[in-house]
Scaffold this active site. Sequence first.
Site, PDB file in Angstrom:
ATOM      1  CD1 TRP A 109      -2.578  -2.188   1.417  1.00 63.58           C
ATOM      2  CD2 TRP A 109      -3.020  -0.911  -0.280  1.00 63.58           C
ATOM      3  NE1 TRP A 109      -3.317  -2.664   0.934  1.00 63.58           N
ATOM      4  CE2 TRP A 109      -3.945  -2.071  -0.169  1.00 63.58           C
ATOM      5  CE3 TRP A 109      -3.146  -0.034  -1.392  1.00 63.58           C
ATOM      6  CZ2 TRP A 109      -4.880  -2.297  -1.195  1.00 63.58           C
ATOM      7  CZ3 TRP A 109      -4.162  -0.332  -2.229  1.00 63.58           C
ATOM      8  CH2 TRP A 109      -5.003  -1.379  -2.198  1.00 63.58           C
ATOM      9  CG  ASP A 179      -3.490   4.135   4.193  1.00 66.84           C
ATOM     10  OD1 ASP A 179      -4.578   4.074   4.865  1.00 66.84           O
ATOM     11  OD2 ASP A 179      -3.161   3.570   3.180  1.00 66.84           O
ATOM     12  CE  LYS A 203      -9.350  -2.657   3.134  1.00 63.77           C
ATOM     13  NZ  LYS A 203      -8.045  -1.986   2.678  1.00 63.77           N
TER      14      LYS A 203
HETATM   15  C1  LIG Z   1      -7.607  -1.265   1.394  1.00 59.72           C
HETATM   16  C2  LIG Z   1      -6.275  -0.214   1.484  1.00 59.72           C
HETATM   17  C3  LIG Z   1      -6.212   0.834   0.672  1.00 59.72           C
HETATM   18  C4  LIG Z   1      -7.172   0.924  -0.539  1.00 59.72           C
HETATM   19  O1  LIG Z   1      -8.219   1.335  -0.331  1.00 59.72           O
HETATM   20  P1  LIG Z   1      -9.362   1.733  -1.413  1.00 59.72           P
HETATM   21  O2  LIG Z   1     -10.405   2.290  -0.908  1.00 59.72           O
HETATM   22  O3  LIG Z   1      -9.693   0.192  -2.227  1.00 59.72           O
HETATM   23  O4  LIG Z   1      -8.752   2.505  -2.605  1.00 59.72           O
HETATM   24  C5  LIG Z   1      -5.385   1.806   1.073  1.00 59.72           C
HETATM   25  N1  LIG Z   1      -4.501   1.628   2.092  1.00 59.72           N
HETATM   26  C6  LIG Z   1      -4.676   0.572   2.919  1.00 59.72           C
HETATM   27  C7  LIG Z   1      -3.458   0.580   3.870  1.00 59.72           C
HETATM   28  C8  LIG Z   1      -5.546  -0.491   2.638  1.00 59.72           C
HETATM   29  O5  LIG Z   1      -5.534  -1.229   3.413  1.00 59.72           O
END
Ligand SMILES: *Cc1c(COP(=O)(O)O)cnc(C)c1O
Length: 368
Positions: A109, A179, A203
């Site tokens: 990521w 993030d 998530k």
């Molecule tokens: C799932 C995830 C993303 C991507 O998210 P999207 O909403 O599919 O763009 C980005 N960073 C992390 C750490 C993730 O787990």
Amino acid sequence: MQNVIADKKVRAYNFSPGPAMLPEEVMQQAQREFLNWNGTGMSVMEISHRSSLFIEIAEKAEHDLRDILHIPKHYKVLFMHGGGRGQFAMVPMNLSGGKKAGYVQTGVWSQTAVEEAKLFCDVQMVANSEKDNFTTIPSPEKWQLDKDLTYVHYVENETVHGVEFQYIPDTQGIPLVVDMSSNILSRPVDVNKFGLIYACGQKNVAPAGITIAIIHEDLLKRKPLPTTPSIFRYLEQAEHDSMLNTPATFPWYMAGLVFQWVKRQGGLEVIAQMNQRKADKLYQYIDQTDFYSNPVNPKHRSRMNVIFRTPTDELDTLFAKEATKIGLTNLKGHRVIGGIRASIYNAMPEEGVDALILFMRDFVKRYG
Ligand SMILES: *Cc1c(COP(=O)(O)O)cnc(C)c1O
């Protein structure tokens, strides 16, 4: 082994990395309110985002999130579209001025965030664990922090590689952007340490479609790149209370229900203890066998995404397949690294982890 779905009548223990399981109580509440929200005769899906009915939902969600995370007044909370990847673009568009930005690369990521940022600014690699196959976090003393970095970006929990920061790095005054897509609300956090925290919803917070950003006022004052579309400007979003265009009303409402659920559990301290207990159990079992293995430096193992392998790829595949049959679903590892991955976010009950460990024991007996 017993089928857990048959046992529990309906719900699987769903180990999906995202969109992931939501708390059963929340799903039931949403079901009760689905056709007729609060005696209005309308679904939340069917009301205007400008109506007082929805504004009430939106404001309560923000209020509860501020409460749970102790978000100070000088931070704005935004509920936007675009997901994690949207933020990978929005961050450099708004905060870099096209100049130098620092990135810590610890997995898929953060690597994706780097690639996206390169479209907009001069990316400087602050630290990178790629040569260790993303099984660790480079020690902060070795990070390269030039004074002219406009911000430093990192991913607190690498959802694919199962690596998680257990501390907030010190960037010597350079604004920190994080993030938290896959570990927000999994434990308490000191918001004051950050310039910007963002997370996609699917998530640990809501169904897919909503993205949360918590941004310090000072960063809102930065000038976005001139070509930045209005819906990708933090300041415009903040000035319009995240309703510059029609927001994802239903996921926003669902996020609100999850925030209330977090409060009912006793807040993030209690949630953090539950998460730690679940992860400890699973890692302890993996470590005590010769059959299963996890490659991550134990200091940096994720409490949310536990990755492991059996001795062969064939057995990994069989493992996920057999588990699905008894109601332990979505255990197949990410296509980039294979193996097995158990995502155990807030909504995964401890009994789900217990059931998984039972199945793991049973699998060793048969194939070990
Ligand atoms: C799932 C995830 C993303 C991507 O998210 P999207 O909403 O599919 O763009 C980005 N960073 C992390 C750490 C993730 O787990």
